[in-house]
Design a protein around this motif. Structure first.
Motif, mmCIF file in Angstrom:
data_model
loop_
_atom_site.group_PDB
_atom_site.id
_atom_site.type_symbol
_atom_site.label_atom_id
_atom_site.label_comp_id
_atom_site.label_asym_id
_atom_site.label_seq_id
_atom_site.Cartn_x
_atom_site.Cartn_y
_atom_site.Cartn_z
ATOM 1 N N ILE A 253 -4.260 -0.458 -5.865
ATOM 2 C CA ILE A 253 -3.779 -1.741 -5.342
ATOM 3 C C ILE A 253 -4.837 -2.361 -4.443
ATOM 4 N N GLU A 254 -5.143 -3.643 -4.693
ATOM 5 C CA GLU A 254 -6.097 -4.392 -3.891
ATOM 6 C C GLU A 254 -5.375 -5.082 -2.732
ATOM 7 N N PRO A 255 -6.135 -5.477 -1.681
ATOM 8 C CA PRO A 255 -5.493 -6.051 -0.484
ATOM 9 C C PRO A 255 -4.664 -7.298 -0.742
ATOM 10 N N ASP A 256 -4.990 -8.084 -1.776
ATOM 11 C CA ASP A 256 -4.235 -9.320 -2.021
ATOM 12 C C ASP A 256 -3.267 -9.206 -3.194
ATOM 13 N N ASP A 257 -3.048 -8.000 -3.698
ATOM 14 C CA ASP A 257 -2.162 -7.810 -4.855
ATOM 15 C C ASP A 257 -0.698 -8.008 -4.490
ATOM 16 N N GLN A 258 0.040 -8.645 -5.413
ATOM 17 C CA GLN A 258 1.491 -8.679 -5.361
ATOM 18 C C GLN A 258 2.020 -7.799 -6.492
ATOM 19 N N LEU A 259 3.191 -7.217 -6.293
ATOM 20 C CA LEU A 259 3.786 -6.337 -7.297
ATOM 21 C C LEU A 259 5.109 -6.918 -7.776
ATOM 22 N N LEU A 260 5.616 -6.353 -8.870
ATOM 23 C CA LEU A 260 6.931 -6.731 -9.385
ATOM 24 C C LEU A 260 7.819 -5.496 -9.445
ATOM 25 N N ILE A 273 5.488 -8.512 -1.767
ATOM 26 C CA ILE A 273 4.269 -8.899 -1.072
ATOM 27 C C ILE A 273 3.934 -7.860 -0.008
ATOM 28 N N GLN A 274 2.648 -7.750 0.300
ATOM 29 C CA GLN A 274 2.198 -6.738 1.250
ATOM 30 C C GLN A 274 2.581 -7.117 2.670
ATOM 31 N N ASN A 275 2.936 -6.087 3.436
ATOM 32 C CA ASN A 275 3.361 -6.291 4.813
ATOM 33 C C ASN A 275 2.751 -5.217 5.710
ATOM 34 N N GLY A 276 1.455 -4.971 5.503
ATOM 35 C CA GLY A 276 0.752 -3.966 6.312
ATOM 36 C C GLY A 276 0.178 -2.860 5.460
ATOM 37 N N THR A 277 -1.095 -2.527 5.705
ATOM 38 C CA THR A 277 -1.773 -1.514 4.895
ATOM 39 C C THR A 277 -2.153 -0.265 5.687
ATOM 40 N N ASP A 278 -1.884 -0.268 6.969
ATOM 41 C CA ASP A 278 -2.324 0.850 7.816
ATOM 42 C C ASP A 278 -1.197 1.842 8.093
ATOM 43 N N THR A 287 0.880 1.483 1.713
ATOM 44 C CA THR A 287 0.947 0.038 1.908
ATOM 45 C C THR A 287 2.417 -0.359 1.865
ATOM 46 N N LYS A 288 2.836 -1.131 2.861
ATOM 47 C CA LYS A 288 4.234 -1.565 2.912
ATOM 48 C C LYS A 288 4.396 -2.862 2.132
ATOM 49 N N PHE A 289 5.416 -2.893 1.272
ATOM 50 C CA PHE A 289 5.756 -4.093 0.513
ATOM 51 C C PHE A 289 7.182 -4.514 0.838
ATOM 52 N N VAL A 290 7.417 -5.821 0.850
ATOM 53 C CA VAL A 290 8.759 -6.376 1.062
ATOM 54 C C VAL A 290 8.984 -7.478 0.030
ATOM 55 N N PHE A 291 10.245 -7.906 -0.132
ATOM 56 C CA PHE A 291 10.532 -9.030 -1.010
ATOM 57 C C PHE A 291 9.896 -10.290 -0.439
ATOM 58 N N PRO A 367 -1.513 3.214 -2.218
ATOM 59 C CA PRO A 367 -2.280 2.193 -2.945
ATOM 60 C C PRO A 367 -3.201 2.743 -4.025
ATOM 61 N N VAL A 368 -3.546 4.016 -3.978
ATOM 62 C CA VAL A 368 -4.437 4.584 -4.994
ATOM 63 C C VAL A 368 -3.645 4.971 -6.244
ATOM 64 N N SER A 369 -2.587 5.736 -6.063
ATOM 65 C CA SER A 369 -1.828 6.255 -7.204
ATOM 66 C C SER A 369 -0.725 5.321 -7.681
ATOM 67 N N GLY A 370 -0.235 4.425 -6.792
ATOM 68 C CA GLY A 370 0.938 3.622 -7.120
ATOM 69 C C GLY A 370 2.228 4.391 -6.950
ATOM 70 N N LEU A 371 2.143 5.560 -6.340
ATOM 71 C CA LEU A 371 3.313 6.414 -6.147
ATOM 72 C C LEU A 371 4.168 5.879 -5.000
ATOM 73 N N PRO A 372 5.486 5.649 -5.225
ATOM 74 C CA PRO A 372 6.353 5.271 -4.114
ATOM 75 C C PRO A 372 6.590 6.472 -3.202
ATOM 76 N N LEU A 373 6.275 6.315 -1.943
ATOM 77 C CA LEU A 373 6.458 7.394 -0.969
ATOM 78 C C LEU A 373 7.800 7.280 -0.259
ATOM 79 N N GLU A 374 8.328 6.067 -0.246
ATOM 80 C CA GLU A 374 9.617 5.801 0.395
ATOM 81 C C GLU A 374 10.067 4.430 -0.085
ATOM 82 N N LEU A 375 11.345 4.286 -0.388
ATOM 83 C CA LEU A 375 11.824 2.955 -0.773
ATOM 84 C C LEU A 375 13.265 2.765 -0.338
#
Length: 478
Positions: A253-260, A273-278, A287-291, A367-375
């Protein structure tokens, strides 16, 4: 010196080619027997759905006209474990695989506190209100027998039901009559929201294997044979291609990527959309994503969302009409407790208390594997009713938005066995890879430095000898 140059060249090639990255990309590709494919086929994670019901505490007063609004009280969570799997898999020649989803639910008594499935509450009669909504627009000769049955059975739009009956339904003469007089409507004899929400019997899907792009493995290609949902017009609303079902997201995942993110129960793909990468979850980078903001505004703020207005009719902001996905039931989705909805929606009932801290969804994704760590995915199911003045016992519910339940699909974290495996892949191996790279360069540099030093000393010694011989020749000539 040659050995030194060789080590430096090897180190440079290792940096350029990045063998760890090459191997990791190869491991992301789905193929029969591969590790990542097996993890996707039957995810060994603790996936739960938490269900919160809305008990109507003033049902008798409201139906008798003594109360202007329904008073609701949240009850829950009823916790079920979702045993998600992808079954009947066939690998195709175009870099995709075909599968049928399977999502059985198992009630978790230990996680549901003192709640039991046989708890009794006063809740909306989904069958009656749905049939009344559909029949209200039908000719009199269709409405008459339905109204007659409603009066004879004295069925009411709010009734006592067990939690399980409300979620999974129960056979009634009303649904049988509805199917008889409205044969193009339903083909089942019970109406339960969770039962319909988890009806995957006729579903089939295709996913990318990653052969053409490793980062896209595990993402949707088609649902029911198409990359677009039949319920919507326009790619912004209908497209599900490249969406995730929550098992695996896009890799690298790149810093400006959006997901579906797509789930049948949502009737749409939600943009993340991304909501923090640290962030870090259990030792892994996240990387945190939110609607995205205003996702349920039906075009009020985002004109692209106009295509969510069903048959040209737009519901108030915060409600999305999913009637077509719920077998013709007058269902609309919102965020829990009408979070972010038009204030007039909250005016339909008392007791709805939206709280961003409790009711927002989020995704923590490596962001490397695309693995969800928590949802944590949260939605509310509501009934949005038309004019029911022509239907017996239902007049009081005309033009109402009635909250039924809200649910949270949650994965609190990875199991220890899976976590340790991915810590090895995502932290230990990359560290070892960097050590090897820098070691090759450093060792090559040392060898080259030693070789240069030896050459310098040799040249210096030769120069000294030549200088001495030259001096001796001059002295002999003189």
């Amino acid at each position: 010196m040659a050995a030194g140059f060789m080590f430096i060249i090897c180190g440079a090639l290792v940096h350029i080619l990045d063998p760890y990255l090459l191997i990791f990309k190869w491991k992301l590709i789905f193929q029969e027997g591969s590790e990542i494919f097996n993890l996707w086929r039957t995810p060994p994670v603790d996936l739960y759905i938490k269900i919160y019901l809305f008990n109507v505490t003033n049902a008798e007063d409201f139906m008798a006209g003594r109360a202007e609004k329904m008073q609701i009280e949240e009850v829950g969570p009823y916790v079920y474990r979702e045993l998600m799997s992808h079954d009947n898999i066939t690998f195709n020649d175009n870099g995709t695989l075909s599968t049928r989803p399977h999502h059985p639910l198992i009630f978790q008594k230990g996680l549901s506190g003192n709640l039991r499935e046989d708890d009794v509450f006063m809740m909306p009669n989904i069958a009656l209100l749905s049939i009344a909504h559909v029949a209200a627009s039908q000719p009199y000769f269709i409405r008459w027998p339905i109204n007659l049955l409603i009066r004879q059975t004295k069925v009411q739009p709010l009734e006592r039901q067990t939690a399980r009956e409300f979620m999974y339904g129960y056979p009634t003469t009303l649904t049988t009559l509805g199917y008889t007089f409205l044969p193009n409507w339903i083909s089942f004899d019970k109406v339960g929201l969770i039962d319909r929400m988890y009806d995957f019997d006729d579903d089939f899907e295709t996913f990318f294997t990653g052969e053409t792009s490793a980062s896209m493995s595990g993402l949707y290609d088609t649902y029911l044979g198409s990359p677009d949902l039949a319920q919507w017009n326009g790619a912004h609303c209908s497209n599900i291609r490249n969406a995730s079902d929550g098992t695996k997201f896009k890799s690298f995942i790149e810093p400006d990527d959006q997901l579906l993110f797509f789930r049948k129960s949502m009737c749409r793909a939600q943009i993340l959309i991304q909501n923090g990468t640290d962030h870090e979850v259990d030792g892994l980078k996240a990387t945190k994503f939110v609607f995205e903001e205003n996702a349920l505004d039906n075009g009020e703020f985002d004109p692209r969302n106009k295509c969510y207005c069903r048959k040209g009719s737009c519901l108030p902001r915060g409600l999305i009409d999913v009637t077509s996905c719920y077998y013709g039931f007058p269902i609309a989705l919102s965020y829990p407790h009408f979070l972010d909805a038009d204030p007039k929606v909250l005016a339909h009932v008392n007791g709805s208390r939206p709280d961003p801290k409790l009711h927002r969804s989020h995704f923590m994704i490596n962001p490397v594997s695309g693995l969800p760590l928590e949802l944590s995915v949260k939605f509310q199911i509501n009934m949005v009713l038309d004019d029911l003045s022509s239907m017996a016992h239902c007049e009081k519910f005309s033009k109402l938005v009635v909250p039924a339940l809200w649910f949270e699909i949650t994965m609190p974290g990875l199991p220890k066995t899976l976590l340790s495996r991915f810590i090895f892949y995502l932290k230990i191996l990359p560290f070892g890879d960097q050590v090897v790279k820098h070691s090759l360069l450093a060792f090559g540099g040392i060898l080259l430095l030693v070789a240069i030093t030896k050459v310098s000393l040799t040249l210096s010694s030769a120069y000294s000898s030549a200088y001495r011989i030259s001096n001796e020749l001059r002295e002999s000539l003189w």
